[in-house]
Write a protein that holds these residues in place. Sequence first.
Motif, PDB file in Angstrom:
ATOM      1  N   GLY A  18      67.062  42.559 -11.335  1.00  0.00           N
ATOM      2  CA  GLY A  18      67.511  43.982 -10.941  1.00  0.00           C
ATOM      3  C   GLY A  18      67.008  44.142  -9.784  1.00  0.00           C
ATOM      4  O   GLY A  18      67.501  43.254  -9.019  1.00  0.00           O
ATOM      5  N   ARG A  19      66.866  45.497  -9.096  1.00  0.00           N
ATOM      6  CA  ARG A  19      66.750  45.978  -7.627  1.00  0.00           C
ATOM      7  C   ARG A  19      65.540  45.179  -7.235  1.00  0.00           C
ATOM      8  O   ARG A  19      65.649  44.676  -5.981  1.00  0.00           O
ATOM      9  N   ASP A  20      64.373  45.365  -7.777  1.00  0.00           N
ATOM     10  CA  ASP A  20      63.177  45.002  -7.089  1.00  0.00           C
ATOM     11  C   ASP A  20      62.282  44.072  -8.110  1.00  0.00           C
ATOM     12  O   ASP A  20      61.363  44.734  -8.568  1.00  0.00           O
ATOM     13  N   PHE A  24      57.965  44.213 -10.067  1.00  0.00           N
ATOM     14  CA  PHE A  24      57.514  44.032 -11.421  1.00  0.00           C
ATOM     15  C   PHE A  24      56.388  42.973 -11.423  1.00  0.00           C
ATOM     16  O   PHE A  24      55.487  42.885 -12.072  1.00  0.00           O
ATOM     17  N   ARG A  62      60.334  49.034 -16.723  1.00  0.00           N
ATOM     18  CA  ARG A  62      61.227  50.574 -16.656  1.00  0.00           C
ATOM     19  C   ARG A  62      60.634  51.232 -15.327  1.00  0.00           C
ATOM     20  O   ARG A  62      61.463  51.700 -14.693  1.00  0.00           O
ATOM     21  N   LYS A  63      59.359  50.784 -15.174  1.00  0.00           N
ATOM     22  CA  LYS A  63      58.918  51.635 -13.951  1.00  0.00           C
ATOM     23  C   LYS A  63      59.524  51.189 -12.704  1.00  0.00           C
ATOM     24  O   LYS A  63      59.784  51.692 -11.554  1.00  0.00           O
ATOM     25  N   SER A  64      59.620  49.596 -12.694  1.00  0.00           N
ATOM     26  CA  SER A  64      60.243  48.846 -11.421  1.00  0.00           C
ATOM     27  C   SER A  64      61.575  48.765 -11.421  1.00  0.00           C
ATOM     28  O   SER A  64      62.123  48.201 -10.663  1.00  0.00           O
ATOM     29  N   ARG A  65      62.372  49.440 -12.570  1.00  0.00           N
ATOM     30  CA  ARG A  65      63.795  49.525 -12.627  1.00  0.00           C
ATOM     31  C   ARG A  65      63.980  47.804 -12.569  1.00  0.00           C
ATOM     32  O   ARG A  65      65.139  47.318 -12.150  1.00  0.00           O
ATOM     33  N   THR A  66      63.653  46.973 -13.345  1.00  0.00           N
ATOM     34  CA  THR A  66      63.934  45.454 -13.696  1.00  0.00           C
ATOM     35  C   THR A  66      64.084  45.567 -15.278  1.00  0.00           C
ATOM     36  O   THR A  66      63.800  46.080 -16.165  1.00  0.00           O
ATOM     37  N   PHE A  67      65.210  44.632 -15.303  1.00  0.00           N
ATOM     38  CA  PHE A  67      65.776  44.417 -16.788  1.00  0.00           C
ATOM     39  C   PHE A  67      64.992  43.142 -17.268  1.00  0.00           C
ATOM     40  O   PHE A  67      65.224  41.953 -16.154  1.00  0.00           O
TER      41      PHE A  67
END
Length: 416
Positions: A18-20, A24, A62-67
């Motif tokens: 993901g982005r970051d 996470f 979800r909070k860190s926009r990680t899949f």
Amino acid sequence: MGAVRLFFHGQLQIRAYGRDPERFLNLCAGTGVTLYNMKRKEDDVCFVLSVPDFRRAVPLARKSRTFLHICRRSGLPFLLYRNRTRKAYAAGLLLGIFLLYFLSHFLWDIRFVGNLYYTDETIRDFLEEEGIQYGMWTNQIVCNDLEQAIRIRYPEITWVSAQISGTRMIIQMKENFSGTDSTEIKNVPGDLAAAEDGVITSMIVRQGTPLVKPGDEVKAGQVLVSGRIPIHDDSGEVVTEEETTADADVYAELSIPYVWEHSRYREERIVTGKYPCGISLRIGSYLLRAGRTEAQDGTFCLSETETPVLFYRFSLPLSLTIFRAFHYETCMRRMTEEECQALTEKELTLFRGEIRAEGGKILREETETTMDENQIRAEGYFWIEKQIGEKVPLQEIVREENENGISVGEASYDAE
């Protein structure tokens, strides 16, 4: 513990991207989510999670926009789920566990420790006469009664201990073939005489009349403590004597000569080949053999025994012994000076051990080692302190009055 926890809770192989993803990972560290075997692959992060930790990690992703992508599932929960329709498999597993528990209440192995004179087969035959055999219930064995029966059957075994550990019974014992029985002369009146020449260093007299004192030089056969106790009247004269068993600890310093000789050449075996020569399989009390299990001329035989054990204490009623024969040739080799010194020191250590085993205390020693082309020789003296008293029949005491008018006595015993 981590691997066990992952197996029972179930483990998931996760790929995070993901982005970051670093954020996470920081959130997981802050909330106590444990990540195992974490590796970096380009921009992604791979790690292993337990199922409970995965449920806690989903909101953090979800909070860190990680899949989070599940690559693999393993562990006990997934194993049971995949085999939920295999009822025979589950029944067989439960039946196996029950059989292991049921068989753990039987005796499947007997070990002997400390027996040198009596062989394992001799004692095992005696156990069969007493009803102790492979495959019997362990709760039917009374260890105290078995220990008493072994001591009665074999008087030379002075100490025996039987205990059951799982499916194995361990019998530990100590043998004594000294041939002396102190109870035979315990209550018989007698003197205490010197067994060897020496100088008295200390005496502790419990019963009897001492005839020597510390510092006196005594000869072998001289009575140290008499079993005759004089009874005096009011005037100090001996009116009668009471006969008893002299009992005392008499220590003396004595010198022991030491002479040891050995050839500088020794025989060595050079192994020229090896081959398996036989096997034996024991199933309970039955023994099956195949091939040769004994050494022949020009060979020596080594054996290796394997006994399968489950769960540390669950010994199975099986043992496999493999016999291997080795061909050898003998040759004579002259030992180096270092080997001669090592052999001499080994013999000295054994001699010191024999002295200590007989109750002696080494005070000092003087030995010298010489060697030539064919011979090694060590000689010298050991000065030791030990008990020298031995029980002998009562002797007559020749009494004389000393300068103070007190009656004293001397006695000697002819050992021959």
